[in-house]
Design a protein around this motif. Structure first.
Motif, short mmCIF file in Angstrom:
data_model
loop_
_atom_site.label_atom_id
_atom_site.label_comp_id
_atom_site.label_asym_id
_atom_site.label_seq_id
_atom_site.Cartn_x
_atom_site.Cartn_y
_atom_site.Cartn_z
N LEU A 60 9.83 12.47 -13.96
CA LEU A 60 9.67 11.03 -14.42
C LEU A 60 10.76 10.48 -15.27
CD1 LEU A 60 5.83 10.73 -15.58
CD2 LEU A 60 7.12 10.02 -13.21
N VAL A 61 11.13 10.93 -16.42
CA VAL A 61 12.13 10.53 -17.26
C VAL A 61 13.53 10.83 -16.91
CG1 VAL A 61 12.83 10.19 -19.74
CG2 VAL A 61 10.30 10.56 -19.01
N MET A 62 14.25 9.92 -16.02
CA MET A 62 15.62 10.09 -15.85
C MET A 62 16.40 8.66 -16.02
SD MET A 62 15.21 12.13 -12.10
CE MET A 62 14.12 10.70 -11.23
N PRO A 63 17.72 8.98 -16.18
CA PRO A 63 18.44 7.72 -16.66
C PRO A 63 18.62 7.07 -15.21
CG PRO A 63 19.96 9.74 -16.47
CD PRO A 63 18.65 9.97 -16.55
N GLY A 64 18.86 5.64 -15.24
CA GLY A 64 19.04 4.93 -13.98
C GLY A 64 17.58 4.48 -13.48
N MET A 65 17.26 5.21 -12.37
CA MET A 65 16.09 4.98 -11.87
C MET A 65 14.93 5.98 -12.16
SD MET A 65 15.54 4.88 -7.82
CE MET A 65 14.66 3.47 -6.83
N SER A 66 14.01 5.71 -12.73
CA SER A 66 12.78 6.45 -13.30
C SER A 66 12.01 6.97 -12.26
CB SER A 66 11.80 5.52 -14.24
OG SER A 66 10.99 4.68 -13.35
N GLY A 67 11.37 8.34 -12.54
CA GLY A 67 10.70 8.78 -11.37
C GLY A 67 9.64 7.76 -10.94
N LYS A 68 8.79 7.10 -11.73
CA LYS A 68 8.09 6.08 -11.24
C LYS A 68 8.52 4.98 -10.33
CE LYS A 68 4.44 2.89 -12.79
NZ LYS A 68 3.68 2.30 -14.02
N GLU A 69 9.78 4.69 -10.41
CA GLU A 69 10.43 3.63 -9.60
C GLU A 69 10.81 4.57 -8.30
OE1 GLU A 69 13.16 0.86 -12.25
OE2 GLU A 69 13.65 2.91 -12.34
N VAL A 70 11.14 5.89 -8.34
CA VAL A 70 11.25 6.64 -7.19
C VAL A 70 10.19 6.85 -6.30
CG1 VAL A 70 12.46 8.85 -6.27
CG2 VAL A 70 13.43 7.70 -8.39
N LEU A 71 8.96 7.10 -7.04
CA LEU A 71 8.02 7.36 -6.20
C LEU A 71 7.36 6.11 -5.37
CD1 LEU A 71 5.33 8.82 -5.40
CD2 LEU A 71 4.20 8.15 -7.66
N HIS A 72 7.46 4.88 -6.11
CA HIS A 72 7.14 3.53 -5.70
C HIS A 72 8.01 3.45 -4.43
CE1 HIS A 72 5.95 -0.73 -5.20
NE2 HIS A 72 7.14 -1.04 -5.26
N GLU A 73 9.42 3.71 -4.66
CA GLU A 73 10.18 3.53 -3.43
C GLU A 73 9.95 4.20 -2.18
OE1 GLU A 73 13.06 1.14 -1.43
OE2 GLU A 73 12.42 0.87 -3.37
N ILE A 74 9.59 5.76 -2.69
CA ILE A 74 9.24 6.58 -1.47
C ILE A 74 8.02 5.99 -0.75
CG2 ILE A 74 8.13 8.92 -1.01
CD1 ILE A 74 9.96 9.78 -3.46
N ARG A 75 7.17 5.60 -1.49
CA ARG A 75 5.84 5.27 -0.63
C ARG A 75 6.11 3.60 -0.20
NH1 ARG A 75 4.69 9.72 -0.43
NH2 ARG A 75 2.99 10.64 -1.94
N THR A 76 7.04 2.84 -0.67
CA THR A 76 7.36 1.72 0.19
C THR A 76 7.99 1.86 1.17
OG1 THR A 76 7.57 0.56 -2.15
CG2 THR A 76 8.53 -0.67 -0.34
N ARG A 77 8.84 2.78 1.51
CA ARG A 77 9.55 3.00 2.64
C ARG A 77 8.82 3.80 3.79
NH1 ARG A 77 15.70 4.97 0.62
NH2 ARG A 77 15.89 2.97 -0.80
N GLY A 78 7.40 3.94 3.17
CA GLY A 78 6.58 4.69 4.20
C GLY A 78 6.36 6.13 4.27
N PHE A 79 7.31 6.92 3.43
CA PHE A 79 7.22 8.29 3.44
C PHE A 79 5.84 8.61 2.71
CE2 PHE A 79 11.81 7.49 2.81
CZ PHE A 79 12.14 8.50 3.96
N THR A 80 5.20 9.88 3.75
CA THR A 80 3.76 9.94 3.12
C THR A 80 3.49 11.50 2.62
OG1 THR A 80 3.46 10.79 5.43
CG2 THR A 80 2.64 8.50 4.83
N MET A 81 4.85 12.11 2.64
CA MET A 81 4.85 13.52 2.00
C MET A 81 4.06 13.61 0.54
SD MET A 81 7.89 12.36 1.07
CE MET A 81 8.97 12.53 2.14
N PRO A 82 3.88 14.70 0.18
CA PRO A 82 3.41 15.04 -1.12
C PRO A 82 4.43 14.93 -2.16
CG PRO A 82 2.35 16.66 0.41
CD PRO A 82 3.11 16.04 0.98
#
Length: 123
Positions: A60-82
């Protein structure tokens, strides 16, 4: 004795901490997974668009793009993997599950819990 995953599943581990990334990668390979490692959210999103992954382990806690932002982007791009969150910040667990993560593992990671969580969400 931990049973290897079958068939071979591809995992993407995203963590800015080199030591955690390396150890998690080795542990997952030992469990029978094919593993790719990303040091940042930006690198991870590039790798996700280039290849097929069966699951993601995300800090979750990473410089630049946070884990929450990465998760949001993964879902926004339509990826459904766990997506399994790995973090020392347990208080964020319910928020991340609402955001679309399948599970939340607290650092330091319990290897049996990791194995069982992957088995549950990857089949």
């Amino acid at each position: 004795m931990m049973k290897a995953a079958s068939p071979l599943r591809r995992l993407l581990v995203i963590d800015d901490d080199h030591g955690i990334r390396y150890i998690l990668g080795e542990l997952l390979r030992w469990m029978g997974y094919e593993v790719s490692l990303a040091a940042s959210g930006t690198d991870a999103l590039t790798m996700l668009s280039d290849g097929l992954f069966d699951g993601v382990l995300l800090d979750l806690v990473m410089p630049g793009m946070s884990g929450k932002e990465v998760l949001h982007e993964i879902r926004t791009r339509g990826f459904t993997m766990p997506v399994i969150i790995i973090s020392g910040y347990e208080a964020l667990a319910s928020d991340m599950l609402r955001e679309g993560a399948q599970a939340f593992l607290v650092k330091p990671i319990d290897t049996v819990r990791l194995r069982d969580t992957l088995a549950l969400h990857l089949g």
